[in-house]
Design a protein around this motif. Structure first.
Motif, short mmCIF file in Angstrom:
data_model
loop_
_atom_site.label_atom_id
_atom_site.label_comp_id
_atom_site.label_asym_id
_atom_site.label_seq_id
_atom_site.Cartn_x
_atom_site.Cartn_y
_atom_site.Cartn_z
N THR A 24 52.55 38.73 37.46
CA THR A 24 51.27 38.41 38.09
C THR A 24 50.53 39.70 38.39
OG1 THR A 24 52.21 36.45 39.07
CG2 THR A 24 50.17 37.29 40.07
N THR A 42 32.85 38.12 39.33
CA THR A 42 33.39 37.41 38.18
C THR A 42 34.35 38.31 37.42
OG1 THR A 42 31.25 36.39 38.01
CG2 THR A 42 32.74 36.02 36.17
N ASN A 45 38.84 37.93 31.58
CA ASN A 45 40.04 38.47 30.96
C ASN A 45 39.85 38.50 29.45
OD1 ASN A 45 42.54 38.93 29.89
ND2 ASN A 45 43.62 37.43 31.17
N SER A 50 39.41 34.26 29.37
CA SER A 50 39.32 33.32 30.48
C SER A 50 38.62 33.96 31.66
CB SER A 50 40.72 32.85 30.90
OG SER A 50 41.42 33.96 31.41
N TYR A 51 38.04 33.15 32.49
CA TYR A 51 37.32 33.64 33.65
C TYR A 51 38.06 33.31 34.93
CZ TYR A 51 33.09 34.54 30.92
OH TYR A 51 32.19 35.02 30.04
N THR A 52 37.89 34.18 35.92
CA THR A 52 38.33 33.84 37.26
C THR A 52 37.34 34.51 38.21
OG1 THR A 52 40.16 33.86 38.81
CG2 THR A 52 39.95 35.78 37.42
N ALA A 53 37.46 34.20 39.51
CA ALA A 53 36.51 34.79 40.46
C ALA A 53 37.27 35.33 41.66
CB ALA A 53 35.50 33.74 40.91
N ASP A 55 38.11 35.95 45.53
CA ASP A 55 37.97 35.09 46.71
C ASP A 55 37.20 35.83 47.80
OD1 ASP A 55 39.65 36.89 47.90
OD2 ASP A 55 41.41 35.56 47.89
N PHE A 60 41.75 38.52 43.57
CA PHE A 60 41.96 37.52 42.53
C PHE A 60 43.33 37.79 41.90
CE2 PHE A 60 41.60 40.19 38.75
CZ PHE A 60 40.94 41.30 39.23
N SER A 61 43.84 36.78 41.23
CA SER A 61 45.12 37.00 40.58
C SER A 61 45.12 36.38 39.19
CB SER A 61 46.26 36.40 41.41
OG SER A 61 46.07 35.01 41.55
N ILE A 62 45.88 37.01 38.31
CA ILE A 62 46.04 36.48 36.95
C ILE A 62 47.53 36.37 36.72
CG2 ILE A 62 45.60 36.92 34.51
CD1 ILE A 62 43.16 38.56 35.39
N LYS A 63 47.96 35.16 36.40
CA LYS A 63 49.40 34.92 36.28
C LYS A 63 49.85 34.89 34.82
CE LYS A 63 49.90 32.61 40.69
NZ LYS A 63 49.16 31.54 41.35
#
Lengths: 799, 202
Positions: A24, A42, A45, A50-53, A55, A60-63
C-alpha cells in the motif's frame, strides 16, 4: 564499497519480493508554503489509469501495489499539475508538496487585465508592453508621459527626463530589472540610460511608497521590468522596424526569448536608432541628430523553489545638442531670447558635432533566490554599473576632440532580501543593501572638474509588511534606515573657497594646495529614516480607495554639494554648498479607482511637504571677461507641492472609446512665498479611438494635447548693464512660453499569419497641424521651437 | 532524508554564491586607488587681455587697456586703463590675449589658438562717447569669409572726449561684416566681451 553493498542487498530484497503485489502506498499532499493539507487534490495513477482523491487531511492511499516504479499525476485547483515517480519498496509513504499559491507569491497582484503591480497601496500606474512598443523610436521619458501626472523635463527632444508630480532627477528613482540606475541622474541634461526596447512593462509609482528600492524617492519610482520567463518549451521573438520623417530617423530592435519547461530561460535583445537634424515647423534644428545602440541579454533558471538569473545590458547614446544653444555670454543669451529664432540654421545633416554628449552605460546583475518550506523566500543580488559620460563643448584647435566633461561612475551593490510569506495574510519583508560608488573625473579634459572625484558608501536596512485584515482591506507599512557617506577630493579655487566662507568653517578639509587652488577632502555622513503606511479598501468589486502616507529623506547629491563654476549652456555660475543637510518629505495621498468594462476612472490627489528642499536660484552677478554673468546658488528652503491626476476611459460602444488624462500640480517655496521653478503647467489630453477587432484589429485614434501656460512661476529674471551704452537689459529667463495645443493621429492594424506569427503596421502623425510651440519644461526653449510634424511608420513582427 | 540532503546542498550553494558575491565586491572595490587627483589647469581660458595703443609718431605716447581675470571666465575680472589718447594722433593697436593661470608657463592664446583658426574667429570693437575711429590694416590677419580678423588695427583720436571702448571676440560667427571697420557679427558665441570705461582723449 558501502554503496555497492547496499545496492546488492536492495537488489536481492526487491528480487525476492518482486511478485508480491500487496503493498500500500500512502501519500500526503501538503501546501508548500504553509504546510496545510490539500484536500480534494486529484491523484491519477498512470500505471493503471485510475483516479483517486485526497481526503480532508490531504491523504490518499493506493493499494495492491507491486514493488517498482509508481507514476502519479497530482492536480489541484490553483496549482501547477505535478507528475511524480515513487519507488515502491514494500508499504510506502511519501509527503507530496504542491505549489498552491504560486500566483499570489509572485509578489505582484495579477489583475484581470494581465497587468502586474509592484505595490498595493501606492499610486501606481502600469504601462503595458503594447503601449511601450509605440515608443520604440523614442525614449523612456516620452513613454512615461502615458501616465497622468508624469511629464518630462527636456534638453532638446532627445534628452528627456521624467518629472513625477513636479519632481525629477535625484528625486525620481529608476529601477531597471531590479537594479537601481546609477547614471549621474543629478543633472537636468542627464537622461536616464534606459533602452525603452529592453522593457516589457513599466510601473510608475508616485511618491516613495516602495521602501525596498530606496528611501529617497521623494518624487517617485519608475520600475522597468523585462519579460517574465514562462515555464514552457517555447521560442518567440519580436522585431520592430521604424522610420520617421522628422529627423529622417530609422530604428530597428529585435528580441528573442527561449524558455524551457524545466525553468531555464534566455533572452537577447538589440536595438539601433539613428536620426539626423530634427525640424521645427519653420527651420531645421541644426545639430540635433542622435545615434543610439543598445544590447541586453538575460539567462537563468526560474522554478518555484529556487532560481538564478544573469543580466547584462549595454547602451551607448551619442546625442547632438542644438547648435544654436551654444552661447558665450549673457548677451548671446539675450539675443537668442529676443530674436525668437535660432542663430544657427543649416541644411539637414546626420552629422553630430559639438556640443554633444556621448554616454555609455553597462549594467551587469547576478540574482539568486531560494524558497523555503513554511517560511518564505530569500533573494540575493549583486550588480555592477559603469557609466561613462563625455560632454563635448565647442572648443578650438586640437582640443576640439577632447571632451570638456569626462566622468566615469562605477557602482557595486549587494542586496539581500527575505520575504516571509508563509502566512498570506501577514507578509513580512526584510532586506539589506550595501553599495559602493566611485566617481572619477578625468583631468585630461583641460577643463576644471564640474563634479569632483568621490567615493560613496551606502548602507540600507528595511522592513515592509502587508496585512490582509479583511477580504476587502489590506494595510501595508514599511520602515527603512539609510546611511550615506561621501568622501570627495575636490579642488577649489582659493578665491571661491574664501568667497563661500568655507575658510572659517572647513579649513580642516584642506589637504594640499597649488598657487591658485586648494585640494580639499570633504567627508560627509548622512543618516536617513524613511517610512510609509497605507491601506487599500475595496468598496465593492468594481471600486476601491487607497490612502498612503510616506516619509522620505534624501541626502544632497554631488552637484548640490560641489557645483562651482560656469555652466555654459545656461550662461550662469552655479554654486553648490557643502553645508547642506538632507531634505525630508512628508507626502500624503489618496486614490479612488472605479473599473468596469464600460467606464474606468482613476483619481489621485496628493500633498507633499518637503523641508530643506534643495533648489537653485539667482543671488548675485559677477563681471567676467565675457561680460556680466548671474550667479545661481543652490539653497535650501521649505517647499510644498500638491495636485491631482485624473485618468478616465469611457467606451461608448464596443468600437468607440474616449480617454482623458489630466494633471494639475502646484509647488511653492514656503519661506520665500514663491512658486517653485519648472513646475509642469496644467495639462489635459483627450483621445478618441475607433477600433474594430474584425478588421485585423484595426484601430485609429486622434489625440489632443493641451498644455496651459504656466501662470505661477518665480521671477528670476535679472538685469545686466550694457557697459558700453549704460543700457539696462532684462534677461527674461523665467517667463514661460504661451499655452499650446497639439493634435496627434495614430492608426494600426495587426495581420495574423499563424497562431504565433503576426505583423502589426502602425502609422502615426505627431503634431498633425505642424504647430509651432515652445515647452516651458524644455531647457532649450530660449533658442528654438519644438518639433514640427512627424510622420512615423512602424512594422512590428511577432513570431 | 532525501529532501534534507537536497536542502543542505542548496544551502551550500547559497553560501557559495554569497561568498562569491562578496569576493567579487571586494575585488572590484579594491581597484579603486586612493590617489590624490591631479589639479586641472584650465587650457582654454584667457586670464589677461591687454590692448596697447602706441602713437605712430611718438613711441612714448602709449595707452594701455588691460583686463585681468585670474580665474578666467570662471571668475571676476578687473579692468584698468593707463594713459590717454592725444587729439589728432594716430595709434597702432597691439593685442595680447594670454592664459597665465600657470604663471611659470603663460600661454599665448592669440597667436597659438586664435590666429591659427582665424577663419572661426572675429574681433569686433565698439566705442561710446569717445571720438575714436579705427581701420583694419592691410596686413591684418584674414578672418572668416574674406573679412579681416581685427588683430592689426589703426586708431585715430579725434576731439577731446571721454567714453568707453569695447572689444569682443566672437567664436564661430554665422556672418561677419567689417565694412564699417569696427565690425559687426551675427550668431556665434562671445569668448571675450570687455568694456573699458572712462577712456580719455586729451
Amino acid at each position: 564499497m558501502k554503496h555497492f553493498l547496499w545496492i546488492v542487498v536492495l537488489s536481492i530484497f526487491s528480487l525476492a519480493h518482486s511478485q508480491n503485489c500487496t503493498y500500500t502506498f500512502i501519500g500526503e499532499i501538503v501546501d508548500f508554503h504553509d504546510g496545510t493539507p490539500m484536500s480534494g487534490a486529484t491523484v491519477f495513477n498512470e500505471n493503471n489509469s485510475s483516479y483517486t482523491a485526497a481526503d480532508i487531511n490531504g491523504k490518499f492511499s493506493i493499494k495492491n501495489l507491486c514493488n517498482g516504479k509508481l507514476v502519479l499525476v497530482i492536480s489541484h485547483i490553483g496549482c501547477e499539475t505535478k507528475r511524480i515517480i515513487v519507488d515502491i519498496v514494500g508499504d510506502s509513504y511519501k509527503k507530496i508538496v504542491m505549489e498552491h499559491h504560486a500566483e499570489e507569491l509572485e509578489e505582484v497582484a495579477v489583475t484581470s487585465k494581465g497587468i502586474t503591480k509592484t505595490t498595493v497601496t501606492a499610486q501606481e500606474s502600469v504601462i503595458k508592453s503594447e503601449t511601450l512598443a509605440q515608443y520604440s523610436s523614442l525614449s523612456l521619458g516620452d513613454a512615461l508621459k502615458e501616465v497622468s501626472g508624469v511629464s518630462s523635463i527636456n534638453t532638446g527632444s532627445t534628452i528627456v527626463k521624467p518629472i513625477i508630480n513636479g519632481l525629477h532627477s535625484s528625486r525620481v528613482l529608476i529601477l531597471n530589472n531590479g537594479v537601481r540606475l546609477q547614471d549621474q541622474e543629478w543633472g537636468i541634461e542627464h537622461a536616464p540610460n534606459i533602452d525603452i526596447n529592453s522593457a516589457n512593462q513599466i510601473s510608475v509609482i508616485k511618491g516613495s511608497g516602495t521602501l525596498a528600492y530606496g528611501g529617497d524617492a521623494i518624487g517617485g519610482v519608475v520600475v522597468i521590468k523585462p519579460t517574465r520567463s514562462i515555464r514552457k518549451d517555447t521560442l518567440y521573438g519580436r522585431t520592430i522596424l521604424g522610420a520617421q520623417t522628422n529627423g529622417r530617423g530609422y530604428n530597428i530592435t529585435s528580441t528573442l526569448n527561449k524558455n524551457y519547461k524545466s525553468g531555464w530561460f534566455a533572452q537577447a535583445q538589440a536595438s539601433f536608432r539613428k536620426n539626423g537634424d530634427f525640424k521645427a515647423p519653420e527651420y531645421y534644428l541644426t545639430n540635433t541628430g542622435s545615434d543610439s545602440k543598445g544590447f541586453s541579454t538575460r539567462f537563468g533558471k526560474h522554478t518555484f523553489q529556487s532560481g538564478f538569473n544573469v543580466y547584462y545590458s549595454y547602451l551607448n547614446n551619442e546625442i547632438g545638442i542644438l547648435g544654436a544653444s551654444h552661447i558665450g555670454s549673457i548677451f548671446d543669451l539675450r539675443r537668442a531670447i529676443n530674436s525668437g529664432e535660432p542663430s544657427l540654421v543649416e541644411a539637414f545633416s546626420y552629422d553630430i558635432n559639438p556640443p554633444k554628449q556621448d554616454v555609455t552605460h553597462h549594467l551587469a546583475k547576478l540574482g539568486y533566490y531560494k524558497r523555503f518550506q513554511n517560511f518564505g523566500k530569500v533573494s540575493l543580488q549583486y550588480d555592477y554599473q559603469n557609466n561613462r559620460r563625455l560632454e563635448f563643448d565647442v572648443r578650438i584647435g586640437d582640443r576640439r576632440n577632447i571632451p570638456a566633461v569626462d566622468l566615469e561612475l562605477q557602482t557595486h551593490t549587494v542586496l539581500v532580501d527575505l520575504n516571509l510569506d508563509s502566512n498570506l495574510k501577514r507578509k513580512w519583508n526584510f532586506g539589506m543593501m550595501g553599495r559602493y560608488q566611485d566617481n572619477f573625473a578625468n583631468p585630461d579634459t583641460g577643463v576644471r572638474r564640474l563634479i569632483p572625484d568621490y567615493n560613496k558608501y551606502d548602507f540600507g536596512i528595511y522592513t515592509t509588511t502587508e496585512w490582509k485584515l479583511q477580504d476587502n482591506l489590506v494595510v501595508d507599512a514599511g520602515l527603512r534606515y539609510d546611511f550615506n557617506r561621501i568622501d570627495a577630493k575636490k579642488f577649489y579655487r582659493k578665491s571661491r573657497w574664501e568667497e563661500r566662507g568655507y575658510d572659517a568653517e572647513f579649513s580642516n578639509l584642506i589637504i594640499d594646495e597649488t598657487p591658485t587652488q586648494f585640494l580639499t577632502n570633504p567627508v560627509f555622513n548622512y543618516h536617513n529614516v524613511s517610512a510609509s503606511i497605507g491601506s487599500k479598501f475595496f468598496l465593492n468589486d468594481k471600486s476601491y480607495v487607497i490612502g498612503n502616507y510616506a516619509l522620505a529623506s534624501r541626502p544632497p547629491n554631488a552637484s548640490e554639494l560641489f557645483s562651482d563654476g560656469l555652466h555654459h549652456s545656461a550662461a550662469r555660475f552655479e554654486l553648490g554648498d557643502i553645508r547642506f543637510n538632507k531634505e525630508v518629505s512628508n507626502r500624503i495621498s489618496g486614490s479612488f479607482v472605479h473599473d468596469t468594462p464600460r467606464f474606468n476612472l482613476e483619481a489621485e490627489v496628493f500633498y507633499n511637504t518637503i523641508n530643506d528642499f534643495m533648489y537653485i536660484r539667482p543671488v548675485d552677478d559677477i563681471l567676467t571677461n565675457r561680460g556680466p554673468f548671474p550667479i545661481w546658488e543652490y539653497q535650501q528652503t521649505d517647499a510644498e507641492l500638491y495636485g491631482f491626476n485624473l485618468s478616465t476611459a469611457y467606451n461608448f460602444t464596443s468600437s468607440w472609446q474616449w480617454q482623458n488624462k489630466t494633471a494639475f500640480v502646484k509647488g511653492y517655496d514656503r519661506v520665500e512665498s514663491l512658486p517653485l521653478i519648472n513646475m509642469p503647467p496644467f495639462n489635459t489630453f483627450n483621445q478618441i479611438t475607433y477600433s474594430n477587432e474584425a478588421w485585423n484589429q484595426f484601430s485609429v485614434s486622434l489625440k489632443s494635447e493641451w498644455f496651459f501656460e504656466q501662470n505661477e512661476w518665480p521671477n528670476f529674471n535679472y538685469v545686466v548693464q550694457n557697459q558700453l551704452t549704460d543700457e539696462e537689459l532684462e534677461i527674461k529667463i523665467s517667463n514661460p512660453p504661451p499655452a499650446y495645443h497639439l493634435l496627434h493621429f495614430y492608426s494600426e492594424a495587426t495581420f495574423s499569419f499563424s497562431e504565433k506569427t503576426s505583423l502589426n503596421v502602425a502609422l502615426g502623425i505627431n503634431n498633425l497641424l505642424d504647430t509651432s510651440y515652445r515647452n516651458y519644461l524644455n531647457q532649450l526653449r530660449f533658442f528654438a521651437d519644438d518639433l514640427g510634424r512627424n510622420i512615423t511608420l512602424q512594422l512590428r513582427f511577432n513570431y | 532524508m532525501k529532501i534534507k540532503y537536497l536542502n543542505s546542498n542548496l544551502m551550500k550553494s547559497t553560501k557559495c554564491l554569497l561568498a562569491a558575491l562578496f569576493c567579487l565586491t571586494l575585488v572590484t572595490s579594491c581597484d579603486n586607488d586612493d590617489d590624490t587627483p591631479a589639479p586641472v589647469l584650465e587650457e582654454e581660458i584667457i586670464t589677461n587681455v591687454t590692448l596697447t595703443f602706441v602713437n605712430d609718431a611718438n613711441a612714448s605716447d602709449v595707452v594701455v587697456m588691460s583686463n585681468v581675470a585670474p580665474d578666467g571666465q570662471d571668475g571676476a575680472s578687473t579692468s584698468q586703463v593707463t594713459g590717454a589718447f592725444t587729439t589728432g594722433a594716430t595709434y597702432s593697436l597691439s593685442l595680447s590675449l594670454v592664459n597665465a593661470e600657470d604663471p611659470n608657463a603663460p600661454e599665448d592664446v592669440l597667436n597659438e589658438d586664435i590666429i591659427q583658426e582665424a577663419d572661426e574667429h572675429f574681433f569686433a570693437y565698439a566705442v561710446s562717447g569717445i571720438n575714436l575711429t579705427m581701420t583694419r590694416d592691410a596686413n591684418d590677419v584674414a578672418g572668416p569669409d574674406g573679412s579681416k580678423l581685427g588683430v592689426n588695427t589703426t586708431w585715430v583720436a579725434g576731439t577731446a572726449s571721454t567714453g568707453d571702448v569695447q572689444i569682443r571676440l566672437i567664436h564661430e560667427p554665422t556672418t561677419v561684416d567689417d565694412s564699417n571697420e569696427f565690425g559687426s557679427v551675427s550668431g556665434g558665441s562671445e569668448d571675450i566681451n570687455i568694456t573699458f570705461e572712462d577712456v580719455e582723449i586729451q
